[in-house]
Write an enzyme that holds these catalytic residues in place. Structure first.
Site, PDB file in Angstrom:
ATOM      1  N   GLU A   1       0.810  -1.306   0.246  1.00 36.74           N
ATOM      2  CA  GLU A   1      -0.123  -0.038  -0.072  1.00 36.74           C
ATOM      3  C   GLU A   1       0.852   1.238  -0.099  1.00 36.74           C
ATOM      4  OE1 GLU A   1      -2.507  -3.304   1.388  1.00 36.74           O
ATOM      5  OE2 GLU A   1      -0.732  -2.849   1.904  1.00 36.74           O
TER       6      GLU A   1
ATOM      7  N   HIS B   1     -10.990  -5.197   9.288  1.00 39.48           N
ATOM      8  CA  HIS B   1     -11.981  -5.479   8.112  1.00 39.48           C
ATOM      9  C   HIS B   1     -13.197  -4.503   8.234  1.00 39.48           C
ATOM     10  CE1 HIS B   1      -9.105  -8.695   7.086  1.00 39.48           C
ATOM     11  NE2 HIS B   1      -9.063  -8.339   5.784  1.00 39.48           N
TER      12      HIS B   1
END
Length: 658
Positions: free
Chosen positions: A397, A464
């Site tokens: 990322e 998540h």
């Protein structure tokens, strides 16, 4: 030291000498000014001039270079006016950051230089993005990026080299191995013989170059540049050199063995090359003296310009106005052609129509190409736009955020899908330290949208399910968007892509396939900073965003006696606080609902602002409702207890009855 002239003519041999001499003499002057207190700090590149000068002179002027704080020779080789460099180091208006940053922490599109930030790693990923833009445009260009051996231990180094290798990007990674990271010697930094040996693990080429030999640096880099322009690919160069002064001047060099200093002192790149030129009768002592006098005159005259310049003006409105790139919002009305679609479809359609609108817009993310992303937002995009524009990325990322920044620097738009908003932690540094600060620092825009699938209620557990918008609303320079309805999701995404500033675009996963709405089929935009009044009433004001809006509406349906204003903020930065004030002045009561944990969230700021500006209108204390102060749990019952929906109902009725 052995010098091989090869096919270089006398003019080039002298040009390389002059190129090294100028930054050396500037540095010697700066060290005097530092002792006099006329500049605040200095990171010396003395002994390393051959690398900066040799690499820069081997490149074309339209090719980007990303230097570090020991690469003064890059700036002088690109012929930046010295008074602007001196103004930069003194914090003057003429400097490239107008006093907002120091040293070489700046970039300039005019000279195709992109300077570092103190967090060294993102520099490498930015080079990837710049090179990717050149490659997609089929421009036969090379991008060169510098870092030291110390930064090769950072994860960004691995990520950037891996991306460059997978995408075959025309980047030269220049590692200045100068012996020490501040005081830490190389044998305590890594356990391989040469940093260049690491290239094999990435499947790329590498070279080891004598960083103190200007002819070797220039000739080998020049040869490589020509080859890479013909056949784009990344190459790792390890320049063996030494840092003759401290990490910065206050550090000193007491930790360096005297014998080692003497050894490298004999390898001085300028003294040795000068002796070689004299021996070959390419230059005379008289010509050297004349050249030094010319450089001294240039330094002194430009220093006078910088010293004579007044201190930077302190204008608060100017400071605030230049955090963001000016965005001339153009409102595009929606048509009457409406289709009832899901939230997820609205996001997908907005992204698709923006891709059609901008031919140089690139989407990047994990599994977004043929697979269509984990939420199928980009399903079918590769067939329509091709894999060059819809790019699967490795799981890295940080480097992908940095590459998006590089695309923006090179004039493209980038949209990155953060597979889950939680994973932004792995890209946090370039988001908050590079994207957010780049316009304020040197006037560059970060034309980047980061899509952030977020939120709980779907049994996804601690990693998540977060709704982590408060990490970013706190950071000046970022814009934060958080729609609750399909109509807003599409229109706000279109605006986010149009906006030249970095936008964190939050998409609640729980809304993707559960919320439907009427959405125009054509392209339209919605302005940032304008809340939506979902429901009107006089009893109290309810303020929320994202899934919280739906929870609030559901609870209010159970309580018809509560006649409330319901405000959907839609964007959190910029925030339409005036809409909140107007509602509170009408109703006298305010309750703010957020899915995020309560402490430090957006509700706290709204509450504080209302108390400051609307206190005399309040008939009750402002109420805030948020999730439990724990990570997001997995089990259904635990997650329901964590989320604020039930607590909101109790707080709402209590406020109504107050």
């Amino acid at each position: 030291m052995r010098y091989h002239i090869g096919g270089l003519d006398q003019q080039k041999l002298l040009e390389l000498y002059k190129g090294m001499l100028k930054p050396r003499m500037i540095e010697e002057k700066m060290l005097i000014l530092l002792r006099q207190g006329k500049i605040s700090k200095w990171f010396s590149g003395i002994g390393q001039e051959a690398i900066s000068v040799g690499v820069t002179q081997a490149m074309n002027t339209e090719e980007y270079i990303l230097p570090m704080h020991r690469n003064l020779g890059v700036f002088t080789s690109r012929n930046i006016p010295l008074h602007r460099l001196f103004g930069q180091w003194q914090g003057k208006q003429s400097g490239f950051t107008q006093g907002r940053d120091r040293s070489f922490h700046f970039g300039t599109q005019e000279y195709k230089i992109v300077g570092m930030i103190s967090h060294l790693g993102p520099q490498l990923g930015v080079a990837d993005g710049i090179a990717l833009a050149d490659m997609l445009r089929r421009k036969k260009r090379v991008t060169a990026v510098f870092t030291g051996e110390g930064a090769t231990s950072e994860g960004d180094f691995h990520e950037a080299l891996n991306i460059a290798s997978v995408w075959n990007l025309p980047v030269i990674f220049c590692i200045e191995n100068n012996g020490y990271g501040l005081s830490t010697p190389t044998n305590e930094q890594y356990n391989c013989e040469n940093i260049a040996d690491r290239a094999k693990g990435y499947g790329i080429e590498s070279r080891i170059i004598d960083g103190n030999n200007i002819l070797e640096v220039y000739s080998k880099v020049n040869e490589l540049c020509k080859a890479i322009r013909k056949r784009p690919r990344p190459v790792l160069l390890e320049f063996k050199t030494f840092r003759m002064r401290g990490h910065e001047e206050a550090s000193g060099t007491k930790y360096v063995p005297e014998k080692l200093m003497k050894k490298w002192g004999k390898k001085d790149p300028i003294a040795n090359y000068e002796a070689f030129l004299l021996e070959k009768n390419i230059i005379t002592e008289e010509e050297i003296g004349q050249l030094k006098n010319e450089i001294i005159e240039e330094i002194n005259s430009n220093l006078k310009i910088a010293f004579d310049e007044a201190p930077v003006d302190i204008i608060e409105t100017k400071e605030l106005n230049e955090v963001y790139q000016r965005f001339n919002y153009k409102h595009i009305e929606s048509s009457d052609n409406i289709k009832n679609i899901r939230f997820v479809d609205a996001v997908s359609k907005g992204l698709e129509q923006s891709m059609e609108r901008y031919n140089e817009m690139i989407i990047m993310g994990q599994d977004i190409a043929d697979y269509g992303g984990v939420f199928k937002i980009t399903e079918g995009f590769t067939e329509k736009f091709g894999k060059s524009r819809v790019r699967n990325t490795p799981i890295c990322e940080s480097a992908v955020v940095s590459a998006a920044m590089g695309l923006s620097i090179n004039g493209m738009k980038a949209v990155m899908e953060m597979q889950f908003a939680d994973f932004a932690t792995s890209g946090f540094n370039p988001i908050v330290n590079y994207l957010a600060k780049v316009h304020y620092r040197w006037g560059e825009n970060a034309d980047v949208v980061i899509r952030m699938p977020c939120g709980g209620g779907v049994g996804a557990g601690p990693f998540h399910s977060q709704t982590n918008e408060a990490w970013f609303t706190k950071t000046p320079g970022l814009k934060v968007v958080y729609p609750a309805f399909p109509y807003d999701a599409k229109g706000l995404l279109n605006t986010a892509v149009n906006d030249p500033n970095p936008v964190l675009y939050f998409e609640h996963k729980g809304l993707y396939r559960s919320v439907y709405g009427d959405v125009p089929t054509d392209y339209y935009t919605i302005p940032f900073g304008k809340a939506s009044m979902i429901k009107t009433g006089d009893s109290l004001s309810v303020v929320s965003y994202g899934a919280g809006v739906h929870w609030a509406l559901e609870i209010l349906e159970k309580h018809p006696e509560i006649d409330a204003d319901v405000i959907d903020l839609r964007t959190l930065q910029p925030l339409d606080i005036e809409a909140v004030y107007a509602s509170v002045k009408k109703t006298g009561k305010l309750i703010i609902l957020q899915e995020d944990t309560l402490f430090g969230g957006i509700a706290s700021d709204i509450s504080a602002m209302v108390m400051e500006h609307c206190f005399e209108y309040l008939d009750a204390p402002v109420k805030r409702v948020g999730s439990l102060e724990t990570p997001v749990p997995f089990a259904k019952g635990l997650e329901q207890n964590y989320l604020p929906k039930e607590r909101f109902e109790a707080a709402l009725t209590a406020l109504f009855e107050y």
